[in-house]
Design a protein around this motif. Structure first.
Motif, PDB file in Angstrom:
ATOM      1  N   PRO A 218       0.831  -1.214   0.000  1.00 27.00           N
ATOM      2  CA  PRO A 218       0.000   0.000   0.000  1.00 27.00           C
ATOM      3  C   PRO A 218       0.862   1.259   0.000  1.00 27.00           C
ATOM      4  O   PRO A 218       1.893   1.323   0.675  1.00 27.00           O
ATOM      5  CB  PRO A 218      -0.796  -0.120   1.303  1.00 27.00           C
ATOM      6  N   GLY A 219       0.430   2.243  -0.779  1.00 30.38           N
ATOM      7  CA  GLY A 219       1.131   3.523  -0.799  1.00 30.38           C
ATOM      8  C   GLY A 219       0.637   4.432   0.305  1.00 30.38           C
ATOM      9  O   GLY A 219      -0.172   4.054   1.151  1.00 30.38           O
ATOM     10  N   GLY A 220       1.127   5.650   0.289  1.00 25.26           N
ATOM     11  CA  GLY A 220       0.694   6.650   1.253  1.00 25.26           C
ATOM     12  C   GLY A 220       1.586   6.715   2.464  1.00 25.26           C
ATOM     13  O   GLY A 220       2.229   7.727   2.731  1.00 25.26           O
ATOM     14  N   SER A 221       1.644   5.634   3.222  1.00 27.28           N
ATOM     15  CA  SER A 221       2.496   5.578   4.408  1.00 27.28           C
ATOM     16  C   SER A 221       2.720   4.118   4.763  1.00 27.28           C
ATOM     17  O   SER A 221       2.014   3.229   4.261  1.00 27.28           O
ATOM     18  CB  SER A 221       1.853   6.315   5.579  1.00 27.28           C
ATOM     19  N   ALA A 222       3.689   3.862   5.622  1.00 28.91           N
ATOM     20  CA  ALA A 222       3.971   2.499   6.041  1.00 28.91           C
ATOM     21  C   ALA A 222       2.768   1.927   6.789  1.00 28.91           C
ATOM     22  O   ALA A 222       2.022   2.642   7.464  1.00 28.91           O
ATOM     23  CB  ALA A 222       5.220   2.469   6.919  1.00 28.91           C
ATOM     24  N   THR A 223       2.571   0.636   6.650  1.00 28.70           N
ATOM     25  CA  THR A 223       1.451  -0.016   7.312  1.00 28.70           C
ATOM     26  C   THR A 223       1.754  -0.244   8.789  1.00 28.70           C
ATOM     27  O   THR A 223       2.914  -0.344   9.202  1.00 28.70           O
ATOM     28  CB  THR A 223       1.147  -1.370   6.653  1.00 28.70           C
ATOM     29  N   THR A 224       0.685  -0.333   9.565  1.00 27.44           N
ATOM     30  CA  THR A 224       0.811  -0.717  10.971  1.00 27.44           C
ATOM     31  C   THR A 224       0.479  -2.196  11.153  1.00 27.44           C
ATOM     32  O   THR A 224       0.693  -2.750  12.228  1.00 27.44           O
ATOM     33  CB  THR A 224      -0.138   0.120  11.840  1.00 27.44           C
ATOM     34  N   LYS A 225      -0.032  -2.820  10.086  1.00 28.79           N
ATOM     35  CA  LYS A 225      -0.352  -4.248  10.115  1.00 28.79           C
ATOM     36  C   LYS A 225      -0.234  -4.797   8.704  1.00 28.79           C
ATOM     37  O   LYS A 225      -0.725  -4.192   7.752  1.00 28.79           O
ATOM     38  CB  LYS A 225      -1.770  -4.462  10.655  1.00 28.79           C
ATOM     39  N   TYR A 226       0.420  -5.953   8.578  1.00 28.12           N
ATOM     40  CA  TYR A 226       0.555  -6.585   7.264  1.00 28.12           C
ATOM     41  C   TYR A 226       0.615  -8.094   7.510  1.00 28.12           C
ATOM     42  O   TYR A 226       1.618  -8.619   7.991  1.00 28.12           O
ATOM     43  CB  TYR A 226       1.811  -6.100   6.550  1.00 28.12           C
ATOM     44  N   VAL A 227      -0.486  -8.787   7.217  1.00 26.98           N
ATOM     45  CA  VAL A 227      -0.602 -10.215   7.522  1.00 26.98           C
ATOM     46  C   VAL A 227      -1.067 -10.962   6.278  1.00 26.98           C
ATOM     47  O   VAL A 227      -2.044 -10.560   5.634  1.00 26.98           O
ATOM     48  CB  VAL A 227      -1.605 -10.456   8.670  1.00 26.98           C
ATOM     49  N   VAL A 228      -0.378 -12.046   5.945  1.00 33.28           N
ATOM     50  CA  VAL A 228      -0.759 -12.903   4.823  1.00 33.28           C
ATOM     51  C   VAL A 228      -1.172 -14.255   5.389  1.00 33.28           C
ATOM     52  O   VAL A 228      -0.400 -14.906   6.106  1.00 33.28           O
ATOM     53  CB  VAL A 228       0.402 -13.079   3.830  1.00 33.28           C
ATOM     54  N   LYS A 229      -2.405 -14.676   5.071  1.00 34.94           N
ATOM     55  CA  LYS A 229      -2.899 -15.977   5.512  1.00 34.94           C
ATOM     56  C   LYS A 229      -3.083 -16.883   4.301  1.00 34.94           C
ATOM     57  O   LYS A 229      -3.634 -16.461   3.283  1.00 34.94           O
ATOM     58  CB  LYS A 229      -4.226 -15.823   6.257  1.00 34.94           C
ATOM     59  N   ASP A 230      -2.643 -18.128   4.454  1.00 31.96           N
ATOM     60  CA  ASP A 230      -2.763 -19.096   3.367  1.00 31.96           C
ATOM     61  C   ASP A 230      -3.472 -20.335   3.899  1.00 31.96           C
ATOM     62  O   ASP A 230      -3.059 -20.925   4.905  1.00 31.96           O
ATOM     63  CB  ASP A 230      -1.375 -19.473   2.845  1.00 31.96           C
ATOM     64  N   HIS A 231      -4.565 -20.701   3.221  1.00 32.16           N
ATOM     65  CA  HIS A 231      -5.359 -21.840   3.651  1.00 32.16           C
ATOM     66  C   HIS A 231      -4.929 -23.070   2.849  1.00 32.16           C
ATOM     67  O   HIS A 231      -5.446 -23.340   1.769  1.00 32.16           O
ATOM     68  CB  HIS A 231      -6.848 -21.550   3.440  1.00 32.16           C
ATOM     69  N   LEU A 232      -3.979 -23.831   3.393  1.00 35.36           N
ATOM     70  CA  LEU A 232      -3.478 -25.003   2.693  1.00 35.36           C
ATOM     71  C   LEU A 232      -4.482 -26.143   2.776  1.00 35.36           C
ATOM     72  O   LEU A 232      -5.077 -26.397   3.833  1.00 35.36           O
ATOM     73  CB  LEU A 232      -2.145 -25.452   3.284  1.00 35.36           C
ATOM     74  N   ASP A 233      -4.653 -26.844   1.677  1.00 34.09           N
ATOM     75  CA  ASP A 233      -5.562 -27.975   1.608  1.00 34.09           C
ATOM     76  C   ASP A 233      -5.071 -29.093   2.533  1.00 34.09           C
ATOM     77  O   ASP A 233      -3.868 -29.277   2.717  1.00 34.09           O
ATOM     78  CB  ASP A 233      -5.624 -28.476   0.156  1.00 34.09           C
ATOM     79  N   PRO A 234      -5.992 -29.871   3.119  1.00 33.00           N
ATOM     80  CA  PRO A 234      -5.577 -30.983   3.984  1.00 33.00           C
ATOM     81  C   PRO A 234      -4.696 -32.014   3.281  1.00 33.00           C
ATOM     82  O   PRO A 234      -4.002 -32.793   3.948  1.00 33.00           O
ATOM     83  CB  PRO A 234      -6.907 -31.617   4.410  1.00 33.00           C
ATOM     84  N   LYS A 235      -4.718 -32.034   1.961  1.00 33.20           N
ATOM     85  CA  LYS A 235      -3.870 -32.976   1.227  1.00 33.20           C
ATOM     86  C   LYS A 235      -2.410 -32.529   1.186  1.00 33.20           C
ATOM     87  O   LYS A 235      -1.557 -33.234   0.630  1.00 33.20           O
ATOM     88  CB  LYS A 235      -4.390 -33.141  -0.209  1.00 33.20           C
ATOM     89  N   LEU A 236      -2.133 -31.347   1.744  1.00 36.02           N
ATOM     90  CA  LEU A 236      -0.773 -30.810   1.742  1.00 36.02           C
ATOM     91  C   LEU A 236      -0.195 -30.826   3.149  1.00 36.02           C
ATOM     92  O   LEU A 236      -0.898 -30.553   4.125  1.00 36.02           O
ATOM     93  CB  LEU A 236      -0.770 -29.374   1.208  1.00 36.02           C
ATOM     94  N   THR A 237       1.074 -31.144   3.239  1.00 40.22           N
ATOM     95  CA  THR A 237       1.781 -31.121   4.513  1.00 40.22           C
ATOM     96  C   THR A 237       2.750 -29.943   4.512  1.00 40.22           C
ATOM     97  O   THR A 237       3.690 -29.902   3.703  1.00 40.22           O
ATOM     98  CB  THR A 237       2.558 -32.428   4.736  1.00 40.22           C
ATOM     99  N   TYR A 238       2.503 -28.981   5.388  1.00 45.23           N
ATOM    100  CA  TYR A 238       3.321 -27.758   5.449  1.00 45.23           C
ATOM    101  C   TYR A 238       4.726 -28.075   5.931  1.00 45.23           C
ATOM    102  O   TYR A 238       4.941 -28.877   6.834  1.00 45.23           O
ATOM    103  CB  TYR A 238       2.648 -26.759   6.382  1.00 45.23           C
TER     104      TYR A 238
END
Length: 488
Positions: A218-238
């Motif tokens: 995001p532009g404008g100013s630095a973020t105070t929060k930046y979170v990426v969530k990934d929903h891995l399928d049960p067929k995958l082992t992280y």
């Protein structure tokens, strides 16, 4: 004396006339006239790297807007705050008091503080990003973005925060005049998240593949929060996560994994580095990469999302593209020419990214490298990556990621010949709906009899020979007996 009196009276008249002329030429006081109206022009642009400077209600010159992308289709709503008369000093004091306590996260609180909202109007930004409200009575107005503009899929717009603006405003340059046509340039951000998969080198289950989530900064100013969530399928082992900002690795993040949900939170240093990278490169991205093992077969879909926030603004959630990795298999039926099912045939699978079998290597699916037919002549080979699907898209023969497969018979059923050459096949569906590879085996020596030595045939010949010898011996003895009898 009479002449002097007349002269004095004339001078007085002249002076009085001059005084009247001076009075009529003096500028009127800067008061807001009764019945005055004004306008509010809301300008909607995609947020540049840094926030636009405060325009103080004035229209910005074209040079300050150069390179900005106008956003069409944003709907704005304005409502006048009742009970505030800006033609009076008391009205401005009320306006100041309301602005001091205004909460953009809860604009409805205005009515809770004893103020009504009247004269509601709506306008939608045009192709130039402009929404205009004209013929507005003098007053204080609440402006809200009620509908964000349409943006491409897997993108989101951070709506501008509600704000209060008065009509008119004092001209910030010529502070002796009012400005009745005011302009607002609310902050806006378009964010996009793209998810990709790198599985082109994989042949089967048990191999590692990588998912990458690229998100705009995001532009404008630095973020105070930046979170990426990934929903891995049960067929995958992280297995693990790495993060880069504009191509540079960072360790200032926290990655957690809980029942398939991988949550990556950037620290303050990483968030600042992201904004600094954006200033230097408007195309800079934050890239989050997960490595995972494909543990089960199927058409596996995954989606991620970005949540960010800047100070004084609401959270914005941006969904990623949906990405797929596909693993299926084949069914094998083993029988002879007459249709008899053949058990005990053992196969292995070989694979290559080229059509040349000489380049193929043996495939192991979660540690299994051989498959044997059962009593019904059938065996299923599951857990192979689709031949025609790689890196989240369809691929054709000739692509370096296309998978060619071959069945190789390692052990033939009892009484049958091995297959002399591999059987090519493709994987394009889950096993449940996959094609069946029909494999016919030829019997030993193609079913022909071989010459036999020993065993029953030899014994018969020997017995027959002895019999002949016995018959011949008896005949010889009989002949001799007859000759001796004749001599006597």
């Amino acid at each position: 004396m009479r002449k002097l009196t007349i002269a004095a009276m004339g001078i007085a008249a002249v002076l009085m006339g001059a005084s009247n002329v001076a009075a009529s030429a003096a500028p009127p006081p800067p008061l807001i006239p009764d019945g005055a109206t004004g306008s509010i022009s809301v300008h909607k642009y995609a947020q540049p790297t840094r926030y636009i400077a405060d325009n103080q209600g004035m229209q910005l010159p074209p040079g300050d807007l150069e390179g900005l992308a106008p956003l069409e289709g944003a709907k704005f709503t304005i409502e006048q705050v009742a009970g505030i008369d800006l033609k009076t000093n008391a009205g401005w004091k009320k306006a100041q008091s309301l602005v001091d306590t205004f909460d953009p996260f809860n604009p409805g609180a205005i009515t809770q503080n004893g103020h009504g909202l009247v004269n509601k109007k709506e306008a939608t930004t045009n192709a130039s990003g402009l929404a205009s409200f004209k013929s507005l009575p003098v007053g204080l107005y609440l402006v809200q973005e009620s509908q964000a503009p349409t943006v491409p899929a897997n993108s989101a717009v951070t709506k501008s925060m509600p704000f209060l603006i008065s009509v008119p405003l004092t001209d910030p340059q010529d502070r002796q005049n009012w400005v009745f046509d005011v302009h607002a340039y609310p902050k806006n951000t378009i964010s996009r998240v793209t998810k990709t998969v790198n599985d082109g080198s994989a042949y089967a289950l048990g191999q590692a593949i990588r998912f990458t989530i690229d998100s705009t900064i995001p532009g404008g100013s630095a973020t105070t929060k930046y979170v990426v969530k990934d929903h891995l399928d049960p067929k995958l082992t992280y297995r693990s996560t790495t993060v880069t900002i504009d191509g540079q690795a960072t360790t200032d993040f926290n990655a957690t994994h809980d029942k398939g949900l991988v949550t990556v939170t950037l620290g303050a240093t990483a968030r600042k580095a992201a904004f600094d990278a954006l200033v230097g490169n408007p195309n800079a991205k934050v890239s989050v990469t997960h490595e995972a093992i494909v543990a089960a077969s199927g058409e596996i879909s995954n989606q991620a999302e970005l949540t960010f926030q800047r100070e004084g603004e609401p959270e914005t959630e941006v969904p990623s593209t949906v990405i797929e990795t596909k693993f299926g298999g084949i069914n094998v039926l083993k029988h002879n020419r007459e249709g008899k099912f053949l058990s005990g045939a053992i196969f292995e699978v070989r694979a290559s990214h080229t059509k040349d079998f000489a380049t193929a290597t043996a495939v192991s699916v979660n540690g299994k490298s051989q498959w044997a037919t059962g009593a019904d002549g059938r065996v299923t080979v599951d857990g192979l990556r689709y031949s025609n699907w790689a890196n989240g898209a369809t691929v054709a023969e000739g692509s370096p990621d296309y998978n060619f497969y071959w069945l190789v018979e390692k052990q033939a059923p009892v009484g049958y010949e091995l297959l002399p050459e591999p059987i090519p096949f493709t994987v394009t569906a889950p096993v449940a709906s996959a094609a069946t590879v029909d494999v016919v085996n030829s019997p030993h020596n193609a079913g022909g009899e071989l010459p036999k030595t020993g065993a029953e045939g030899s014994a018969a010949l020997l017995v027959g020979g002895l019999a002949l010898i016995g018959i011949g011996g008896g005949a010889l003895m009989l002949s001799r007996s007859r000759r001796n009898s004749d001599k006597a």
